[in-house]
Motif scaffolding. Structure first.
Motif, PDB file in Angstrom:
ATOM      1  N   VAL A   1       0.964  -1.098  -0.048  1.00  0.00           N
ATOM      2  CA  VAL A   1      -0.135  -0.063  -0.083  1.00  0.00           C
ATOM      3  C   VAL A   1       0.836   1.144  -0.036  1.00  0.00           C
ATOM      4  CG1 VAL A   1      -1.942  -1.149   1.215  1.00  0.00           C
ATOM      5  CG2 VAL A   1      -0.043   0.045   2.599  1.00  0.00           C
ATOM      6  N   ASN A   2       0.366   2.444   0.044  1.00  0.00           N
ATOM      7  CA  ASN A   2       0.946   3.412  -0.261  1.00  0.00           C
ATOM      8  C   ASN A   2       1.652   3.722   1.419  1.00  0.00           C
ATOM      9  OD1 ASN A   2      -1.300   4.542  -2.359  1.00  0.00           O
ATOM     10  ND2 ASN A   2       0.874   4.544  -2.937  1.00  0.00           N
ATOM     11  N   PHE A   3       0.976   3.719   2.357  1.00  0.00           N
ATOM     12  CA  PHE A   3       1.310   3.988   3.514  1.00  0.00           C
ATOM     13  C   PHE A   3       1.357   2.739   4.497  1.00  0.00           C
ATOM     14  CE2 PHE A   3      -0.149   7.963   1.808  1.00  0.00           C
ATOM     15  CZ  PHE A   3       0.853   8.958   2.121  1.00  0.00           C
ATOM     16  N   VAL A   4       2.197   2.323   5.127  1.00  0.00           N
ATOM     17  CA  VAL A   4       2.106   1.282   6.169  1.00  0.00           C
ATOM     18  C   VAL A   4       2.503   1.917   7.492  1.00  0.00           C
ATOM     19  CG1 VAL A   4       3.407  -0.673   6.682  1.00  0.00           C
ATOM     20  CG2 VAL A   4       3.026  -0.228   4.250  1.00  0.00           C
ATOM     21  N   LEU A   5       1.519   1.485   8.429  1.00  0.00           N
ATOM     22  CA  LEU A   5       1.791   2.043   9.769  1.00  0.00           C
ATOM     23  C   LEU A   5       2.269   0.858  10.549  1.00  0.00           C
ATOM     24  CD1 LEU A   5       1.608   3.697  12.360  1.00  0.00           C
ATOM     25  CD2 LEU A   5      -0.908   3.308  12.533  1.00  0.00           C
ATOM     26  N   ALA A   6       3.511   0.855  10.789  1.00  0.00           N
ATOM     27  CA  ALA A   6       3.884  -0.395  11.687  1.00  0.00           C
ATOM     28  C   ALA A   6       3.887  -0.101  12.983  1.00  0.00           C
ATOM     29  CB  ALA A   6       5.406  -0.557  11.152  1.00  0.00           C
ATOM     30  N   ASP A   7       2.794  -0.504  13.716  1.00  0.00           N
ATOM     31  CA  ASP A   7       2.461  -0.075  15.153  1.00  0.00           C
ATOM     32  C   ASP A   7       3.555  -0.950  16.115  1.00  0.00           C
ATOM     33  OD1 ASP A   7       1.339   1.610  16.616  1.00  0.00           O
ATOM     34  OD2 ASP A   7      -0.854   0.913  16.381  1.00  0.00           O
ATOM     35  N   GLU A   8       3.812  -0.325  16.966  1.00  0.00           N
ATOM     36  CA  GLU A   8       4.956  -0.677  17.841  1.00  0.00           C
ATOM     37  C   GLU A   8       5.931  -1.827  17.192  1.00  0.00           C
ATOM     38  OE1 GLU A   8       2.904  -1.300  22.078  1.00  0.00           O
ATOM     39  OE2 GLU A   8       1.556  -2.204  20.773  1.00  0.00           O
ATOM     40  N   ILE A   9       6.857  -1.168  16.140  1.00  0.00           N
ATOM     41  CA  ILE A   9       7.672  -2.267  15.667  1.00  0.00           C
ATOM     42  C   ILE A   9       8.578  -2.949  16.288  1.00  0.00           C
ATOM     43  CG2 ILE A   9       9.187  -0.281  15.234  1.00  0.00           C
ATOM     44  CD1 ILE A   9       9.511  -1.115  12.231  1.00  0.00           C
ATOM     45  N   ASN A  10       8.807  -2.120  17.553  1.00  0.00           N
ATOM     46  CA  ASN A  10      10.022  -2.887  18.305  1.00  0.00           C
ATOM     47  C   ASN A  10       9.425  -4.203  19.089  1.00  0.00           C
ATOM     48  OD1 ASN A  10       8.521  -1.076  19.770  1.00  0.00           O
ATOM     49  ND2 ASN A  10      10.100  -0.743  21.496  1.00  0.00           N
ATOM     50  N   ARG A  11       8.194  -4.715  18.836  1.00  0.00           N
ATOM     51  CA  ARG A  11       7.785  -5.869  19.379  1.00  0.00           C
ATOM     52  C   ARG A  11       7.852  -7.079  18.581  1.00  0.00           C
ATOM     53  NH1 ARG A  11       5.149  -5.573  23.981  1.00  0.00           N
ATOM     54  NH2 ARG A  11       4.324  -3.708  24.891  1.00  0.00           N
ATOM     55  N   ALA A  12       8.270  -6.823  17.351  1.00  0.00           N
ATOM     56  CA  ALA A  12       8.472  -8.059  16.550  1.00  0.00           C
ATOM     57  C   ALA A  12       9.650  -8.375  16.260  1.00  0.00           C
ATOM     58  CB  ALA A  12       8.268  -7.407  14.963  1.00  0.00           C
ATOM     59  N   PRO A  13      10.081  -9.828  16.433  1.00  0.00           N
ATOM     60  CA  PRO A  13      11.283 -10.554  16.372  1.00  0.00           C
ATOM     61  C   PRO A  13      12.349  -9.957  15.371  1.00  0.00           C
ATOM     62  CG  PRO A  13       9.909 -12.201  15.803  1.00  0.00           C
ATOM     63  CD  PRO A  13       8.996 -10.999  16.194  1.00  0.00           C
ATOM     64  N   ALA A  14      13.529 -10.918  15.367  1.00  0.00           N
ATOM     65  CA  ALA A  14      14.497 -10.251  14.412  1.00  0.00           C
ATOM     66  C   ALA A  14      14.071 -10.728  12.916  1.00  0.00           C
ATOM     67  CB  ALA A  14      15.963 -10.941  14.848  1.00  0.00           C
ATOM     68  N   LYS A  15      13.770 -11.899  12.760  1.00  0.00           N
ATOM     69  CA  LYS A  15      13.296 -12.224  11.544  1.00  0.00           C
ATOM     70  C   LYS A  15      12.282 -11.315  10.848  1.00  0.00           C
ATOM     71  CE  LYS A  15      13.702 -17.468  11.270  1.00  0.00           C
ATOM     72  NZ  LYS A  15      12.827 -18.717  11.138  1.00  0.00           N
ATOM     73  N   VAL A  16      11.471 -10.830  11.419  1.00  0.00           N
ATOM     74  CA  VAL A  16      10.412  -9.867  10.978  1.00  0.00           C
ATOM     75  C   VAL A  16      11.006  -8.571  10.610  1.00  0.00           C
ATOM     76  CG1 VAL A  16       8.450  -8.605  11.345  1.00  0.00           C
ATOM     77  CG2 VAL A  16       8.507 -10.814  12.231  1.00  0.00           C
TER      78      VAL A  16
END
Length: 354
Positions: A114-129
C-alpha cells in the motif's frame, strides 16, 4: 471553497502553489491532532523526501491517530500492521500458497503493498520480521519465491515504538534504524493543549479531509528533489556528519569518548533530502542552513551510537547533535544587490496567495 475533485486537481505550477497545498494538508491533520506541530511537519518532510519515519513516545500521545489522519489527508492506500512477538515474515510481505484448483503455487501478497504502512509498535517484532522489513524499506520491493514485487508509489513506512517497556520488546538493530530518514520524539502535550484535547475529543472528534492524491504527491516529491542546494550548504552538511565521526577535529575532543559510532553516509543524503523537503514546505526553491539545522536532530540522533559510559551517564544523542550544531559554523549567505533584487522578484508575495 473549491469543488474540483481531488483526482482532477491541476498540478502545482510553482513553489508558492506547492507550499500553499502542503500547508493546507498539514492544517487538515492539525484539525484532528492538537499540538504536535513538529511531528506533523516531519511526517510531511519524510513523505516529500521519499523516506521513512519512526515515531517514539509513550502510549496515548496520538502517534497512531496522527498517522491515520495523515494518510487520510494525503490519499492513497493505507494499512496498519500491529507488530507482536509471534509475528512471522510471511504475515507482512506475503507468501506462496498452494492452489488445489490449479495445482500450482500462487503468490499471496501481504498487507504492506500500500502507499502508507503503519508499523505499530515495531519494536515488538522479532529479528526475522525486522529483517523482512529491511528490503521493503531500503529497496521498496519484496522478493517472494524468486520473484520481485515492487511497492506502489508513493510508498512510506511510518513506524511507532514505545521507549519505556522492556517485556516482549526487541530493540531495533542499528541497520534498521539507519533505514528511517527521521526519528521523531513525541512528547506529552502541554497544559493548554491537554485542555483543548479534552474539549475537542470528548464530544464529536473532528475528521480530516482528503487534500492530496498519489499523483500530486509524486509531483511534489519531484519538486522537492529539484530544490537548489548551494555548495556551501552541501559542505556544511558534510561537516556536520564528519563531526559526529571525528569530533576532536571540530573542537570537541570531549565527545571522543561519548560517541562510539558516528553517522553513516545515509545521514548525509538524508539531511539533504529532508532540508529540501522543508524548504519546499516553507515556500522556497533553495535550501538555507536553517533548514538543515531544523531537521538535523531528527535525521542524525538515531544514527549515532553512544559509548557505555555515556549511556550510564544518561547522555542523549539529541544533546550530542545539539552540541555539534553549536560547534560547527554554518555558512552565512552574502548577497550583492543584483542577487537580492532577483531573489526578491522570484519570491515576491503575490495577491491572493498566503
Amino acid at each position: 471553497m473549491s469543488t474540483t475533485p481531488i483526482e482532477e486537481q491541476p498540478l502545482p505550477g510553482g513553489v508558492a502553489d506547492a507550499a500553499q497545498l502542503l500547508g493546507k494538508a498539514i492544517s487538515q491533520v492539525q484539525r484532528v491532532i492538537v499540538g504536535q506541530e513538529h511531528m506533523v511537519q516531519q511526517l510531511m518532510v519524510a513523505l516529500l523526501a521519499k523516506g521513512h519515519c519512526l515515531l517514539e513516545g509513550v502510549p496515548g500521545v496520538a502517534k497512531t491517530l496522527a498517522v491515520r489522519s495523515f494518510a487520510t489527508v494525503v490519499g492513497g492506500d493505507f494499512a496498519r500492521v500491529q507488530f507482536t512477538p509471534d509475528l512471522v515474515p510471511s504475515d507482512i510481505v506475503g507468501t506462496r500458497i498452494y492452489s488445489a484448483k490449479s495445482e500450482t503455487f500462487e503468490i499471496e501478497l501481504g498487507p504492506v503493498f500500500v502507499n502508507f504502512v503503519l508499523a505499530d509498535e515495531i519494536n515488538r517484532a522479532p529479528a526475522k520480521v525486522q529483517s523482512a522489513m529491511l528490503e521493503l524499506m531500503a529497496e521498496k520491493q519484496v522478493s517472494i519465491g524468486g520473484v520481485t514485487y515492487p511497492a506502489p508509489k508513493p510508498f512510506i513506512v511510518i513506524a511507532t515504538q514505545n521507549p519505556i517497556e522492556s517485556e516482549g520488546v526487541y530493540p531495533l538493530p542499528e541497520a534498521q534504524r539507519d533505514r528511517f530518514l527521521v526519528k521523531v520524539d513525541v512528547p506529552y502535550p502541554r497544559g493548554n493543549e491537554e485542555l483543548e484535547i479534552l474539549r475537542r475529543m470528548s464530544v464529536s472528534p473532528p475528521e480530516a479531509e482528503r487534500v492530496l492524491n498519489p499523483s500530486l504527491v509524486r509531483h511534489l516529491q519531484d519538486m522537492a528533489s529539484n530544490v537548489f542546494v548551494h555548495n556551501l550548504v552541501a559542505e556544511y552538511i558534510v561537516r556536520l556528519v564528519l563531526a559526529s565521526r571525528t569530533p576532536s577535529e571540530f573542537g570537541m575532543p570531549d565527545l571522543e569518548g561519548v560517541i562510539q559510532i558516528g553517522c553513516s553516509p545515509r545521514a548525509t543524503l538524508g539531511l539533504v533530502a529532508a532540508a529540501r523537503a522543508l524548504a519546499l514546505i516553507n515556500g522556497r526553491d533553495y535550501v538555507l542552513p536553517t533548514d538543515v539545522q531544523a531537521v538535523a536532530k531528527d535525521v542524525m540522533s538515531h544514527r549515532i551510537v553512544l559509548g557505555f559510559d555515556a549511556v550510564a551517564d544518561n547522555v542523549s544523542t539529541a544533546d550530542v547533535v545539539e552540541r555539534i550544531l553549536a560547534m560547527v559554523p554554518a555558512p552565512t549567505p552574502v548577497w550583492n544587490e543584483q542577487q537580492r533584487q532577483a531573489s526578491h522578484e522570484a519570491h515576491a508575495h503575490q495577491p491572493g496567495r498566503s
